[in-house]
Write a protein that holds these residues in place. Sequence first.
Motif, short mmCIF file in Angstrom:
data_model
loop_
_atom_site.label_atom_id
_atom_site.label_comp_id
_atom_site.label_asym_id
_atom_site.label_seq_id
_atom_site.Cartn_x
_atom_site.Cartn_y
_atom_site.Cartn_z
N TYR A 11 37.21 29.24 45.95
CA TYR A 11 36.59 30.46 45.46
C TYR A 11 35.09 30.22 45.29
O TYR A 11 34.66 29.09 45.09
CB TYR A 11 37.22 30.95 44.15
CG TYR A 11 37.48 29.89 43.12
CD1 TYR A 11 36.56 29.65 42.10
CD2 TYR A 11 38.64 29.12 43.16
CE1 TYR A 11 36.80 28.68 41.15
CE2 TYR A 11 38.88 28.14 42.21
CZ TYR A 11 37.95 27.92 41.21
OH TYR A 11 38.19 26.95 40.27
N SER B 274 39.36 42.11 46.28
CA SER B 274 39.90 40.87 45.75
C SER B 274 41.11 40.47 46.59
O SER B 274 41.50 41.17 47.53
CB SER B 274 40.28 41.04 44.29
OG SER B 274 41.28 42.04 44.17
N ASP C 236 40.42 36.83 50.10
CA ASP C 236 39.49 37.93 49.93
C ASP C 236 38.35 37.69 50.89
O ASP C 236 37.47 36.86 50.62
CB ASP C 236 38.99 37.99 48.49
CG ASP C 236 37.95 39.09 48.28
OD1 ASP C 236 37.56 39.77 49.25
OD2 ASP C 236 37.52 39.27 47.13
#
Length: 121
Positions: free
Chosen positions: A111, A2, A33
């Motif tokens: 993300y 992460s 990440d």
Amino acid sequence: MSKPELEFHRPDAPWTTPPGAAPGVQEQTLAEDPATGARTALVRWAPGTDTSAQGVTRHGFWEEVHLLSGALHDLTLDTTFTAGMYACRPPGMPHGPWTSEDGVTMLVITYPDPVGRRAAP
């Protein structure tokens, strides 16, 4: 994996030009990440930046953008967005192209799509 655990600090990553970016666009990665593609970055556009040549943008990940200073003009919507405004875009959402007459700085968080609805790039 992460994003890294980071307490308050002054980011020291260099400002770089992202691959394929319009002239005048630079970013400073704050955290990322590499395994998932999740990242947080400051993005700045120099005065006069114009992304018209790239056309409308769509990507296969979520993107959140908070304008910190300056303004962006969306050429498709013929609307100017200013400091303090926020966008949350799901994968595949069309946006842009853009111009920034006086420049802009924004916080950008990207993300992966948690349910796998990847849009075509």
